[in-house]
Enzyme design. Structure first.
Site, mmCIF file in Angstrom:
data_model
loop_
_atom_site.group_PDB
_atom_site.id
_atom_site.type_symbol
_atom_site.label_atom_id
_atom_site.label_comp_id
_atom_site.label_asym_id
_atom_site.label_seq_id
_atom_site.Cartn_x
_atom_site.Cartn_y
_atom_site.Cartn_z
ATOM 1 N N HIS A 1 77.841 46.107 61.599
ATOM 2 C CA HIS A 1 77.668 44.710 61.230
ATOM 3 C C HIS A 1 76.860 44.522 59.953
ATOM 4 O O HIS A 1 76.944 43.463 59.321
ATOM 5 C CB HIS A 1 77.004 43.938 62.374
ATOM 6 C CG HIS A 1 77.938 43.620 63.498
ATOM 7 N ND1 HIS A 1 78.188 44.496 64.531
ATOM 8 C CD2 HIS A 1 78.708 42.529 63.737
ATOM 9 C CE1 HIS A 1 79.060 43.942 65.357
ATOM 10 N NE2 HIS A 1 79.395 42.753 64.904
ATOM 11 N N GLY A 2 76.060 45.485 59.573
ATOM 12 C CA GLY A 2 75.308 45.310 58.335
ATOM 13 C C GLY A 2 74.284 46.408 58.111
ATOM 14 O O GLY A 2 73.847 47.077 59.053
#
Length: 471
Positions: free
Chosen positions: A324-325
């Protein structure tokens, strides 16, 4: 380009439908694919031609990997090279700066001077989604689950199909390869697609954005909120991210139907879950199933004993968070969910089975809300401050004027609709209405009216970001 933009609604989508319809009327099968591919190229190039060149390079390289896997020699070596290439592209554009920051911090702890000029690398839109789609194709070809795609244009269409290109759902080649070769679009599919697209569009404009305004106001300064507002902010963000991402999936699935594709569902009312395990069966289904099939099961799944299962779950959810990041907050979020999944495989799971359903639902929602705090905050320290506010029993007056301004009558109305949207109320209502031809027609007219109002609202709005565009 985003779905909730004037250029998409008034120019790109009508032009695409007209050209695709004309291609369909010719009866030439390859012309439909080439038309969709051309408009998908335009769609992605809208965000930057350099990003498009990167995507085209990945398509070409992975086409060659697929053809090499068609043979019997050096297949494992080709698979390893493909993983190195695809993960390498993702690492350079998404994680390189994060890695260099880690190296710099580690050097500081060792009292070493390290000065490295790190270039500013812009994250290509949707790189995590299209990279995972490409890798699923390579993995399935390696396992002989699907035949190699020998037509590079059809492979490009699979990877670049604009409805799901930049924010999912993650569509596997094995699920759509037959429809790439041969598909048709009926009037009922067009009607279903339009209804699904309009529903997602309205969810995004009114519900996701409405909850986003309030969540941003509350999370703006985590030190200024009291306990009630901290819980409200977490709930608003939970509603925002669900409405935001599920609305994009709704629009993608609806658009897919317009062109003859059946994309799998990506959400199944996750906030109705009675355990974290059930939550991950209902939330972002395409991602959780991707990690299950291509990481968890190859690692051994739950077949090699309890400790091996726990290790595999932690690996999967560290990767899920990191996907996700490039931030420690996402890693903590993944570990947090992985930790409770492990607990639910033991005594906690046995205890939950004996508890009333409402208690299990409350337990799940509390865990999910705490996890969303880490997901939303940019730093772990901010998340801890926010969580302290949630559990500090601080009922003093909130010290942020922006929060008070965001919580008006319109907000509470949209909040109630967002909560209702977490239950299968609308599908059940539509099913009953569609049993009658007249009532079904009226419901479509009402939805069209709401959609028209949402379009007018969109034109004058300046807040339309999709959360998952960052990933």
């Amino acid at each position: 380009m985003v779905f909730v933009s004037p250029v998409f609604i008034f120019l790109f989508l009508p032009l695409t439908l007209i050209c695709y319809g004309a291609a369909e009327l010719t009866g030439i099968k390859w012309l439909k694919n080439m038309t969709l591919l051309l408009f998908s190229l335009i769609f992605y190039a809208w965000g930057g031609v350099s990003y498009l060149l990167l995507l085209l390079l990945s398509i070409g390289v992975n086409y060659m990997f697929g053809r090499l896997l068609e043979g019997e020699r050096h297949r494992k070596t080709v698979l390893i090279l493909s993983v190195i290439y695809n993960i390498g592209i993702l690492f350079v554009f998404k994680y390189f700066n994060f890695f260099m920051d880690m190296v710099s911090d580690a050097a500081g702890l060792l009292h070493m001077e390290l000065s490295v000029a790190v270039p500013a690398i812009t994250l290509p839109i949707g790189i995590s989604f299209f990279t995972f789609q490409i890798m699923s194709y390579i993995f399935d070809v390696y396992e002989r689950r699907v035949e190699v795609q020998k037509n590079i244009f059809d492979l490009a269409l699979y990877i670049m199909l604009f409805p799901q290109l930049i924010a999912g759902p993650i569509v596997r080649y094995i699920d759509v390869n037959k429809e790439i070769k041969r598909r048709s679009t009926s009037l009922s599919m067009i009607q279903e697609g339009l209804v699904r697209f309009m529903t997602g569009f309205c969810k995004k404009i009114f519900l996701a954005n409405g909850m986003g305004y309030a969540a941003d106001a509350i999370f703006y300064d985590v030190s200024l909120v009291n306990t009630p507002y901290a819980w409200l902010g977490a709930i608003c963000y939970a509603l925002q991210i669900y409405m935001d991402f599920s609305s994009y999936s709704d629009m993608a699935i609806g658009l897919g139907k317009l062109f003859g594709f059946h994309f799998l569902e990506n959400f199944n009312y996750p906030y109705l879950s009675a355990s974290i395990k059930e939550f991950w069966r209902r939330w972002h289904i395409s991602l959780s199933s991707w990690f299950r099939d291509y990481v968890y099961i190859p690692l051994g799944g739950n077949r090699k004993g309890r400790w091996s299962t726990c290790k595999n779950l932690l690996i999967v959810f560290i990767l899920t968070g990191f996907w996700h990041g490039a931030s420690w907050t996402f890693v903590v979020w993944g570990l947090f969910h992985g930790f409770f999944l492990i607990l639910e495989r033991g005594r906690l799971g046995d205890m939950l089975k004996r508890l009333p359903g409402m208690v299990r639902h409350v337990y799940t929602l509390v865990i999910v809300l705490i996890g969303w705090v880490f997901f939303r905050c940019e730093a772990i320290g901010d998340a801890l401050v926010y969580l302290k506010a949630m559990f500090a029993f601080d009922f003093s007056a909130v010290r942020s004027l922006g929060v008070m301004e965001a919580l008006d009558r319109e907000f509470w109305f949209l909040f109630a609709l967002s909560v209702a949207g977490c239950f299968p109320v609308v599908p059940a209502l539509r099913k009953r209405l569609e049993a009658s031809l007249v009532l079904g027609w009226i419901s479509d007219m009402v939805l069209s009216g709401i959609f028209a109002f949402a379009v007018f609202y969109m034109v004058g709005a300046d807040f339309n970001p999709f959360i998952y565009f960052r990933f």
